[in-house]
Design a protein around this motif. Structure first.
Motif, mmCIF file in Angstrom:
data_model
loop_
_atom_site.group_PDB
_atom_site.id
_atom_site.type_symbol
_atom_site.label_atom_id
_atom_site.label_comp_id
_atom_site.label_asym_id
_atom_site.label_seq_id
_atom_site.Cartn_x
_atom_site.Cartn_y
_atom_site.Cartn_z
ATOM 1 N N ALA A 7 43.503 40.942 35.618
ATOM 2 C CA ALA A 7 42.362 40.015 35.455
ATOM 3 C C ALA A 7 41.248 40.726 34.689
ATOM 4 O O ALA A 7 40.609 40.145 33.792
ATOM 5 C CB ALA A 7 41.853 39.564 36.819
ATOM 6 N N GLY A 8 41.052 42.003 34.986
ATOM 7 C CA GLY A 8 40.023 42.787 34.284
ATOM 8 C C GLY A 8 40.294 42.835 32.788
ATOM 9 O O GLY A 8 39.385 42.669 31.961
ATOM 10 N N GLU A 9 41.562 43.037 32.425
ATOM 11 C CA GLU A 9 41.914 43.092 30.996
ATOM 12 C C GLU A 9 41.677 41.748 30.322
ATOM 13 O O GLU A 9 41.181 41.672 29.204
ATOM 14 C CB GLU A 9 43.367 43.545 30.828
ATOM 15 C CG GLU A 9 43.494 45.065 30.911
ATOM 16 C CD GLU A 9 44.888 45.589 30.654
ATOM 17 O OE1 GLU A 9 45.759 44.802 30.220
ATOM 18 O OE2 GLU A 9 45.112 46.796 30.905
ATOM 19 N N GLN A 10 42.002 40.672 31.043
ATOM 20 C CA GLN A 10 41.791 39.325 30.467
ATOM 21 C C GLN A 10 40.303 39.050 30.257
ATOM 22 O O GLN A 10 39.892 38.513 29.240
ATOM 23 C CB GLN A 10 42.382 38.254 31.387
ATOM 24 C CG GLN A 10 43.868 38.066 31.205
ATOM 25 C CD GLN A 10 44.398 36.964 32.113
ATOM 26 O OE1 GLN A 10 44.024 36.883 33.289
ATOM 27 N NE2 GLN A 10 45.271 36.124 31.578
ATOM 28 N N ASP A 29 39.455 31.890 30.109
ATOM 29 C CA ASP A 29 38.713 31.724 31.365
ATOM 30 C C ASP A 29 39.584 30.997 32.404
ATOM 31 O O ASP A 29 39.630 31.401 33.569
ATOM 32 C CB ASP A 29 37.430 30.905 31.142
ATOM 33 C CG ASP A 29 36.359 31.682 30.391
ATOM 34 O OD1 ASP A 29 36.248 32.906 30.598
ATOM 35 O OD2 ASP A 29 35.649 31.060 29.564
ATOM 36 N N GLN A 30 40.246 29.937 31.933
ATOM 37 C CA GLN A 30 41.098 29.154 32.855
ATOM 38 C C GLN A 30 42.193 30.065 33.438
ATOM 39 O O GLN A 30 42.475 30.011 34.644
ATOM 40 C CB GLN A 30 41.733 27.968 32.127
ATOM 41 C CG GLN A 30 40.762 26.967 31.519
ATOM 42 C CD GLN A 30 40.098 26.070 32.564
ATOM 43 O OE1 GLN A 30 40.244 26.297 33.770
ATOM 44 N NE2 GLN A 30 39.306 25.078 32.106
ATOM 45 N N LYS A 31 42.775 30.892 32.569
ATOM 46 C CA LYS A 31 43.853 31.808 33.047
ATOM 47 C C LYS A 31 43.279 32.785 34.069
ATOM 48 O O LYS A 31 43.908 33.062 35.103
ATOM 49 C CB LYS A 31 44.437 32.594 31.868
ATOM 50 C CG LYS A 31 45.473 31.833 31.065
ATOM 51 C CD LYS A 31 46.120 32.751 30.007
ATOM 52 C CE LYS A 31 46.438 31.986 28.731
ATOM 53 N NZ LYS A 31 46.363 32.844 27.529
ATOM 54 N N VAL A 32 42.086 33.307 33.795
ATOM 55 C CA VAL A 32 41.484 34.278 34.728
ATOM 56 C C VAL A 32 41.209 33.596 36.067
ATOM 57 O O VAL A 32 41.523 34.148 37.135
ATOM 58 C CB VAL A 32 40.170 34.865 34.143
ATOM 59 C CG1 VAL A 32 39.468 35.744 35.177
ATOM 60 C CG2 VAL A 32 40.453 35.682 32.883
#
Lengths: 89, 89, 89, 89
Positions: free
Chosen positions: A55-58, A11-14
């Motif tokens: 972002a969608g893949e993450q 979540d943080q990465k996104v």
């Protein structure tokens, strides 16, 4: 509504990626206001779309291990296939 | 650098659309921070990507009638094909 | 209907690419009939889609210098933008 | 190599769709050989790509319930996310 589970690393990465995308979109606005070269504008826009796809893949990856809005609920492979269709719009 | 030509109607439309996209990306961040349902997040993300594609088409339309960074220079059909490849990344 | 202009080099390249794509699609059918690994099937399918996108760009390139069905008619940059929208479906 | 599991209903649907796609690709070749209108050619090509994307989603659906090449092996939600990345190429 119960407090959602804490933000995961993914979540943080996104969130970090989405903030960067937000900045890129503002950058696009400036390029148009300043009358920058159209090829540079198109390259920037292509970059934003690739970042959005990443972002969608993450988000899919995070979803595969469970949705914070539904703690304890297992996500099945079929749920992920349905999520992919949503992403494709 | 000479002053760029004034913003066209299409430019104004693209800017308006990009500001809306910027807001949608911030909205995505809030949805993740609040632990909203993952399907809703994916639908929002799909909406942002479609809006971005629409902005790309508008920029191509504007480019076809000339690039403000190169006033007086004619854009050829082949230039537009090259621009499409840039957009695809 | 008047005889269309002879096939250009680009047309020949597109035809060659489409014949290869036709073979790849048949290859996909065999992989499914033989129960091959699903990852290999998905990689093959992704390859076919990329080849199709490349064919689309070649057809756009050819179109930019004129459509054989309308010899003598000039294609404008705006025509190419409309063609891109058709391609996106 | 052990005999693969029999074709499922979804496999049969995918095979049917791929045969149709094969025919559409041959149709594209004829349109180019006959010098048909470029817009019609681009619309046909867009149709083939949409059919290919639909086939991809069906293969993902089938994969989510198990891969015939690996009978008895469970497919996890994370496996489906990896498969989506392969499909995107």
């Amino acid at each position: 509504m119960t407090e959602p589970a804490p933000l995961s690393d993914t979540d943080q990465k996104v969130l970090k990626r989405l903030r960067r995308i937000e900045g890129q979109v503002r950058g696009l606005q400036r390029m148009i206001e300043e009358g920058r070269d159209c090829h540079d504008i198109l390259i920037q826009l292509s970059g934003v779309r690739n970042a959005l796809d990443a972002a969608g893949e993450q988000i899919l990856e995070q979803y595969a291990s469970g949705c914070r809005a539904h703690p304890g609920e297992t996500v099945t492979p079929q749920d992920v296939v349905r999520a992919v269709k949503l992403l494709r719009g």
